[in-house]
Scaffold this motif. Structure first.
Motif, PDB file in Angstrom:
ATOM      1  N   VAL A   1       0.856  -1.186   0.000  1.00  0.00           N
ATOM      2  CA  VAL A   1       0.000   0.000   0.000  1.00  0.00           C
ATOM      3  C   VAL A   1       0.894   1.239   0.000  1.00  0.00           C
ATOM      4  N   VAL A   2       0.634   2.121  -0.922  1.00  0.00           N
ATOM      5  CA  VAL A   2       1.414   3.354  -1.037  1.00  0.00           C
ATOM      6  C   VAL A   2       0.497   4.527  -0.707  1.00  0.00           C
TER       7      VAL A   2
ATOM      8  N   ARG B   1      -0.319   8.493  -0.530  1.00  0.00           N
ATOM      9  CA  ARG B   1       0.061   9.705  -1.256  1.00  0.00           C
ATOM     10  C   ARG B   1       0.713  10.716  -0.327  1.00  0.00           C
ATOM     11  N   SER B   2       0.208  10.801   0.888  1.00  0.00           N
ATOM     12  CA  SER B   2       0.778  11.738   1.853  1.00  0.00           C
ATOM     13  C   SER B   2       1.750  10.992   2.779  1.00  0.00           C
ATOM     14  N   PRO B   3       2.949  11.502   2.977  1.00  0.00           N
ATOM     15  CA  PRO B   3       3.900  10.811   3.866  1.00  0.00           C
ATOM     16  C   PRO B   3       3.478  10.865   5.330  1.00  0.00           C
ATOM     17  N   TRP B   4       2.572  11.792   5.689  1.00  0.00           N
ATOM     18  CA  TRP B   4       2.145  11.935   7.076  1.00  0.00           C
ATOM     19  C   TRP B   4       0.925  11.083   7.414  1.00  0.00           C
ATOM     20  N   LEU B   5       0.242  10.568   6.407  1.00  0.00           N
ATOM     21  CA  LEU B   5      -0.985   9.821   6.669  1.00  0.00           C
ATOM     22  C   LEU B   5      -0.749   8.542   7.487  1.00  0.00           C
ATOM     23  N   PRO B   6       0.269   7.734   7.200  1.00  0.00           N
ATOM     24  CA  PRO B   6       0.489   6.537   8.029  1.00  0.00           C
ATOM     25  C   PRO B   6       0.709   6.869   9.504  1.00  0.00           C
ATOM     26  N   TYR B   7       1.496   7.935   9.761  1.00  0.00           N
ATOM     27  CA  TYR B   7       1.744   8.329  11.152  1.00  0.00           C
ATOM     28  C   TYR B   7       0.474   8.864  11.801  1.00  0.00           C
ATOM     29  N   LEU B   8      -0.358   9.531  11.018  1.00  0.00           N
ATOM     30  CA  LEU B   8      -1.611  10.051  11.563  1.00  0.00           C
ATOM     31  C   LEU B   8      -2.571   8.916  11.926  1.00  0.00           C
ATOM     32  N   LEU B   9      -2.554   7.848  11.145  1.00  0.00           N
ATOM     33  CA  LEU B   9      -3.450   6.728  11.411  1.00  0.00           C
ATOM     34  C   LEU B   9      -3.050   5.953  12.668  1.00  0.00           C
ATOM     35  N   VAL B  10      -1.753   5.832  12.926  1.00  0.00           N
ATOM     36  CA  VAL B  10      -1.302   5.090  14.112  1.00  0.00           C
ATOM     37  C   VAL B  10      -1.145   5.992  15.337  1.00  0.00           C
ATOM     38  N   MET B  11      -1.319   7.301  15.162  1.00  0.00           N
ATOM     39  CA  MET B  11      -1.131   8.218  16.273  1.00  0.00           C
ATOM     40  C   MET B  11      -2.077   7.955  17.444  1.00  0.00           C
TER      41      MET B  11
END
Length: 293
Positions: free
Chosen positions: A5-6, A8-18
């Motif tokens: 899974v790629v 588009r935003s580099p911050w989205l993965p960190y936002l989801l696990v925050m």
């Protein structure tokens, strides 16, 4: 080919696990750090006078015979709760998987005990086995059993083991039943055609395929026995008689809130946390090797 899974935003993965990271920091690492700091302090009941004592609280634990005795009590209690809870739940799930009529009602009744609060479960078992008023204790006396868990240490320990295991059986039952329903019936039918009896089919096919579920429940039940059984012990025996049910987690409460030894109680909680983490690591390091995924 592995699909990745790629974002588009580099911050989205960190936002989801925050959210999970915040919950872990607030409810695990922060209290653990606070307990570690308090374990190196000596303070009065009101927290007015604080003295840094380093490892003195930990050294005092090893000179306390009651604390050393609680290790043995906790080991017997944890093994008893885990063995009884897993074996009975597996047996109930095995037969529930074979039920055809009224299967939903039967499974629902087996799940209900999990909704009972631990303190309420302890009170229920206390009333049933009360030496004066209990229905079960009356039946035991008619069979010639001198039952009085208020005076007999072994009876008290057996009672809290049964009460704690009963509370956890429904949780184990759910996972074992889901695991049994995921096993292809064709494998069991093929073994039956080849002449394998019920016992042979269970140990050769069913139980090995349930090993991931069993390993998961083994870890959960040990953690449950170490931490989540405080309310049951407090409601049934208050750690007695003669400290026979005074487990590690109950001694933390007893020394901290009744004995007002905040530093010693914090040191006990740190030791308990280290023990549970070590047991979990050992299970994943050695027991998991026998799990067939």
């Amino acid at each position: 080919m592995e699909k990745r899974v790629v974002f588009r935003s580099p911050w989205l993965p960190y936002l989801l696990v925050m959210p999970q990271i915040v919950i872990t920091l607030v409810f695990f690492f922060l209290p653990a750090g606070q307990a570690l700091w308090q374990s190196m302090l000596q303070q009065d009941a009101f927290g007015i006078n604080l003295d840094f004592v380093g490892a003195d609280n930990f050294m005092a634990l090893w000179n306390d015979p009651n604390y050393l005795e609680s290790f043995q009590v906790t080991a017997i209690f944890a093994i008893g709760v885990t063995v009884v809870g897993l074996s009975v739940a597996l047996l109930l799930a095995y037969f529930a998987d074979r039920v055809v009529r009224a299967a939903t009602g039967y499974k629902t009744l087996l799940i209900w005990p999990y909704a009972v609060a631990p303190a309420v479960a302890g009170v229920l078992w206390m009333f049933m086995f009360n030496p004066t008023l209990g229905v079960v204790s009356y039946a035991l006396r008619t069979m010639g059993v001198d039952w009085n868990y208020l005076l007999d240490s072994k009876q008290a320990l057996a009672l809290v083991i049964l009460a704690a295991a009963w509370k956890q059986i429904s949780y184990n039952f759910l996972f074992f039943l889901a695991g049994l329903q995921s096993i292809p019936k064709s494998l069991i039918e093929a073994a039956a055609i080849d002449g394998a009896g019920p016992w042979k089919r269970f140990w050769s096919i069913i139980f090995p395929l349930l090993s991931p579920t069993t390993f998961f429940l083994l870890v959960i039940n040990i953690v449950y026995a170490f931490f989540d059984t405080f309310a049951i012990i407090d409601a049934v025996t208050h750690g007695g008689p003669f400290n026979s049910t005074n487990t590690l987690v109950y001694k933390v409460f007893h020394d901290g809130f009744r004995g007002m030894d905040i530093g010693g109680s914090a040191a006990q909680s740190v030791v308990l946390m280290v023990i549970v983490i070590a047991l979990t690591v050992v299970q994943f390091r050695f027991v998991e090797r026998k799990v067939q995924y």
